[in-house]
Write a protein that holds these residues in place. Sequence first.
Motif, PDB file in Angstrom:
ATOM      1  N   ILE B 108      48.040  35.987  59.755  1.00 51.93           N
ATOM      2  CA  ILE B 108      48.841  34.529  60.277  1.00 51.93           C
ATOM      3  C   ILE B 108      49.912  34.044  58.829  1.00 51.93           C
ATOM      4  O   ILE B 108      49.048  34.006  57.126  1.00 51.93           O
ATOM      5  N   ARG B 109      50.755  34.755  58.291  1.00 56.43           N
ATOM      6  CA  ARG B 109      51.960  34.572  57.745  1.00 56.43           C
ATOM      7  C   ARG B 109      52.943  33.448  57.376  1.00 56.43           C
ATOM      8  O   ARG B 109      53.704  33.278  56.546  1.00 56.43           O
ATOM      9  N   VAL B 138      42.918  30.540  54.704  1.00 56.04           N
ATOM     10  CA  VAL B 138      44.351  30.061  54.051  1.00 56.04           C
ATOM     11  C   VAL B 138      44.465  30.469  52.534  1.00 56.04           C
ATOM     12  O   VAL B 138      43.415  29.922  52.160  1.00 56.04           O
ATOM     13  N   ARG B 139      45.496  31.035  52.171  1.00 56.20           N
ATOM     14  CA  ARG B 139      45.195  31.027  50.833  1.00 56.20           C
ATOM     15  C   ARG B 139      46.217  29.597  50.299  1.00 56.20           C
ATOM     16  O   ARG B 139      47.505  29.292  50.415  1.00 56.20           O
ATOM     17  N   VAL B 140      45.643  29.175  49.404  1.00 56.68           N
ATOM     18  CA  VAL B 140      46.145  27.583  48.770  1.00 56.68           C
ATOM     19  C   VAL B 140      46.619  28.364  47.268  1.00 56.68           C
ATOM     20  O   VAL B 140      46.246  28.521  46.773  1.00 56.68           O
ATOM     21  N   ARG B 141      46.731  27.390  46.371  1.00 65.02           N
ATOM     22  CA  ARG B 141      47.443  27.172  45.513  1.00 65.02           C
ATOM     23  C   ARG B 141      47.062  25.654  44.996  1.00 65.02           C
ATOM     24  O   ARG B 141      47.526  24.355  45.498  1.00 65.02           O
ATOM     25  N   LEU B 142      46.191  25.663  43.923  1.00 65.83           N
ATOM     26  CA  LEU B 142      45.524  24.715  43.211  1.00 65.83           C
ATOM     27  C   LEU B 142      46.601  23.860  42.019  1.00 65.83           C
ATOM     28  O   LEU B 142      46.892  25.018  41.004  1.00 65.83           O
ATOM     29  N   ARG B 203      36.845  29.141  48.078  1.00 65.48           N
ATOM     30  CA  ARG B 203      36.552  29.514  46.418  1.00 65.48           C
ATOM     31  C   ARG B 203      37.774  30.351  45.526  1.00 65.48           C
ATOM     32  O   ARG B 203      38.804  29.711  46.159  1.00 65.48           O
ATOM     33  N   VAL B 204      38.116  30.107  44.486  1.00 68.64           N
ATOM     34  CA  VAL B 204      38.641  30.159  43.482  1.00 68.64           C
ATOM     35  C   VAL B 204      39.091  31.533  43.335  1.00 68.64           C
ATOM     36  O   VAL B 204      37.825  32.379  42.955  1.00 68.64           O
ATOM     37  N   TYR B 219      44.610  29.602  42.605  1.00 69.29           N
ATOM     38  CA  TYR B 219      44.853  30.369  43.506  1.00 69.29           C
ATOM     39  C   TYR B 219      43.304  30.363  43.620  1.00 69.29           C
ATOM     40  O   TYR B 219      42.329  30.784  43.283  1.00 69.29           O
ATOM     41  N   VAL B 222      40.809  28.775  51.111  1.00 75.20           N
ATOM     42  CA  VAL B 222      40.106  27.094  51.920  1.00 75.20           C
ATOM     43  C   VAL B 222      40.183  27.649  53.098  1.00 75.20           C
ATOM     44  O   VAL B 222      40.561  28.440  53.985  1.00 75.20           O
ATOM     45  N   ILE B 227      41.998  22.615  55.592  1.00 70.55           N
ATOM     46  CA  ILE B 227      43.290  22.218  55.521  1.00 70.55           C
ATOM     47  C   ILE B 227      44.613  21.208  56.511  1.00 70.55           C
ATOM     48  O   ILE B 227      44.658  19.848  55.974  1.00 70.55           O
TER      49      ILE B 227
END
Lengths: 21, 228
Positions: B108-109, B138-142, B203-204, B219, B222, B227
């Motif tokens: 999923i982009r 999902v890749r997240v920015r922290l 996880r980070v 990054y 999660v 989300i």
Amino acid sequence: ALVRDVTSLVYREVRLEPVLD
Amino acid sequence: MAFWNSFCYAGARGVGLRERRFLYHESGRCHFPEDFPECRDAYRCWAQFEIQIASERWSRRPPSKRVNFVIYRAPEPFGVADWLETALSLQKHSTSTEEASVTKLVIIRSCKDLTEYSAQRANLQHSLSFLSSVRYLVRVRLHPCGRASLDSNALICSADVPEEYLGGTSDQTAAEHHQPVTPLEEPRGNVHDHQPTRPVIGRVTSSHYSWSDGCIRAYGFVLADAIC
């Protein structure tokens, strides 16, 4: 959300933002 | 043109692993293998998708403007040869293990794809029960407060704790009798001391001090349910 290191007991507050192209 | 550009065309790395990881972190791209813990199949699927996009972009150019990879003798011009497996090793892998056909990976982009996939999943949930157990990341920015960077592999926990997580959910007899289960306080200094008291949602993967931002940039991954 909260973040905790594996070896510590302290939680730190973070803000999450999904990264999508 | 520096002499090592021909090596780069042939798939060699221009910089070391640590520098490349920092560059990828600054530009916000995913970096293998740190950004994909225990997700090698998913990473391979994603990398194949990237290669397909790059080759389509290359073939859309007029033939006189394309980079002639035959002259440069690049075996895999759209991927990097050191960590991407070659076609020969992929064939070997597919013949030896048949797990790749069993697990279905979805890439999923964009946010639009994510909402479409969630809607499709919600529709199929009534007919196909096994799809309800699908968990996707999902890749997240922290954005952490403070100046200290986060450790890699740190736990991302949800801030609000559900009630059933505090009480013992596995205790079925207490649930039958509707008795409130008091959360036990573990004594300090043993194994349970380091168990997280909140539900872990991710996880980070990487965290650095960013000179372009002037703050900590991190990054992680999660669960998508956390989300949405």
